[in-house]
Write an enzyme that holds these catalytic residues in place. Structure first.
Site, mmCIF file in Angstrom:
data_model
loop_
_atom_site.group_PDB
_atom_site.id
_atom_site.type_symbol
_atom_site.label_atom_id
_atom_site.label_comp_id
_atom_site.label_asym_id
_atom_site.label_seq_id
_atom_site.Cartn_x
_atom_site.Cartn_y
_atom_site.Cartn_z
ATOM 1 N N GLU A 147 81.513 39.981 52.837
ATOM 2 C CA GLU A 147 80.638 39.607 53.964
ATOM 3 C C GLU A 147 80.791 38.126 54.298
ATOM 4 O OE1 GLU A 147 76.718 38.338 53.552
ATOM 5 O OE2 GLU A 147 76.488 39.008 51.483
ATOM 6 N N LYS A 201 73.528 35.413 62.697
ATOM 7 C CA LYS A 201 73.475 36.236 61.478
ATOM 8 C C LYS A 201 73.436 37.689 61.981
ATOM 9 C CE LYS A 201 70.355 37.394 57.711
ATOM 10 N NZ LYS A 201 69.010 37.175 57.184
ATOM 11 N N VAL A 250 75.480 42.259 54.794
ATOM 12 C CA VAL A 250 75.989 43.437 54.084
ATOM 13 C C VAL A 250 76.013 44.639 55.030
ATOM 14 C CG1 VAL A 250 75.499 45.086 52.228
ATOM 15 C CG2 VAL A 250 75.279 42.619 51.797
ATOM 16 N N ASP A 259 58.877 43.980 56.619
ATOM 17 C CA ASP A 259 60.225 43.410 56.541
ATOM 18 C C ASP A 259 61.054 44.113 55.466
ATOM 19 O OD1 ASP A 259 62.484 41.861 56.644
ATOM 20 O OD2 ASP A 259 61.452 39.936 56.452
ATOM 21 N N SER A 278 65.165 44.993 54.803
ATOM 22 C CA SER A 278 66.507 44.698 55.303
ATOM 23 C C SER A 278 67.232 45.948 55.794
ATOM 24 C CB SER A 278 67.335 44.049 54.198
ATOM 25 O OG SER A 278 68.661 43.876 54.637
ATOM 26 N N ASP A 289 70.168 46.343 55.429
ATOM 27 C CA ASP A 289 71.176 46.661 54.398
ATOM 28 C C ASP A 289 70.874 48.008 53.747
ATOM 29 O OD1 ASP A 289 72.197 44.151 54.881
ATOM 30 O OD2 ASP A 289 71.665 43.304 52.923
ATOM 31 N N LYS A 333 67.520 39.540 44.403
ATOM 32 C CA LYS A 333 66.747 38.333 44.046
ATOM 33 C C LYS A 333 65.266 38.649 44.024
ATOM 34 C CE LYS A 333 69.169 34.343 45.746
ATOM 35 N NZ LYS A 333 70.148 34.841 46.722
#
Ligand code: PSU
Ligand code: MN
Length: 315
Positions: free
Chosen positions: A31, A92, A112, A144, A146, A148, A165
């Site tokens: 990525e 992004k 990703v 929220d 992602s 991904d 994380k």
């Protein structure tokens, strides 16, 4: 006359990536958000180049994905990487942003989600990153989550990462992965890793020893179901792992600042990454670089085994 390209993304590949795909040689997708939004210059460029080198040393072709002035690139050249690493204000790009950025002729770094969308479209089945996006803390207020995760459920790509994380809500992220039917493999241990830390406190029970076993597992997965991704969570090497208390304190402070400043949406992850780097005196950045390299080594080995074993079929 408008000609739909459908999912034929092969024209977007560099000649090196296109010939590797045509000759069924192993390719590893990488990525570019991690370059443009995840690390400062020049460490971002150094990281991108050393990750590509590690992939090549394993006999695989690296395919860093990005969008340069409206053109999708699958296999960015050195000058393109340099340009992306130095630019400010690069988009992004998650999957839904691809058409807007292409239409605008803009430059964007793929997350990703957008990277595995492009990878699947050309038949690349392994992607390497640092950490994936997931379910954010406070999701009950922010919603929220992602892209991904949704994309990983849909794309036939194995994503090698160092877990998630703890700026995110790790247990909720794992719940989402389960709901979406995404197999989660931890490497060498049943503990799901937390990026800078080797353990998150969550146990998966679906763990494998290394590249050869993982490649065998992927073949098995894709012989049973022709779509859908796999998350491979590879713990950071012990010698580079962070101190749990220092990391936890930096994360708490970064999250508090994020809330105070009212940062929302796609700016959240880059903001937290930058603050983490400053608050940890650069330790988080050093660890981040090392874990990406470690993932590149594993991902390349997996890609190689996937190619080597392509005649062995379960059917
Ligand atoms: N997590 C990290 N480092 C990163 C990212 C996530 O530890 O650089 C990047 C990846 O590109 C990931 C994206 O796909 O952030 C997720 O962003 P969001 O949470 O806005 O979906
Ligand atoms: Mn988000």
């Amino acid at each position: 006359m408008f000609t739909p390209i459908g999912k034929n993304f092969l024209p977007f590949c560099s000649s090196e990536v296109a010939s590797s795909i045509a000759e069924a040689r192993p390719v590893v997708a990488l990525e570019s958000t991690i370059i443009a939004h995840g690390m400062p210059y020049p460490q971002n460029l150094e990281m991108a180049l050393s990750v590509e080198k590690i992939v090549r040393e394993q006999g695989c072709t690296p395919a860093t994905v990005g969008i340069i002035q409206g053109k999708i690139k699958i296999g960015m050249t050195h000058p393109e990487l340099q340009w992306l690493a130095e630019q400010n204000g690069v988009w992004k790009v998650n999957t839904r942003d691809i058409p807007y950025v292409v239409h605008a002729g803009a430059t964007g770094a793929t997350t990703v989600s957008a990277t595995i969308f492009c990878a699947e479209a050309v038949g690349i089945s392994v992607m390497v990153t640092g950490g994936i996006g997931g379910v954010h803390r406070g999701v009950e207020h922010s919603w929220d989550i992602s892209t991904d995760l949704a994309e990983l459920a849909a794309r036939k790509v194995a994503v090698v990462c160092a877990g998630v994380k703890s700026i995110l809500d790790i247990p909720k992220t794992l719940e989402y992965l389960e709901t979406a039917g995404i197999p989660v493999i931890t490497v060498g241990s049943k503990h799901f890793p937390a990026f800078y830390l080797r353990e998150s406190g969550v146990v998966t029970n679906t763990w494998l020893r290394g590249a050869e076993e993982i490649a065998g597992f992927l073949k098995c997965t894709w012989s049973l179901s022709s779509s859908g991704g796999v998350l491979v969570a590879n713990p950071i090497p012990s010698e580079h792992a962070g101190n749990e208390k220092v990391i936890a304190a930096a994360i708490e402070q970064a999250l508090q600042e994020c809330q105070e400043k009212g940062i929302e949406g796609k700016s959240v992850t880059p903001f937290l990454l930058e603050r983490m780097c400053i608050l940890s005196g650069g330790d988080s950045l050093r660890a981040n670089i090392e874990l990406v390299k470690n993932n590149a080594l594993l991902g390349a080995r997996v890609a190689k085994f996937l190619c080597q074993n392509s005649d062995k079929d379960l059917s």
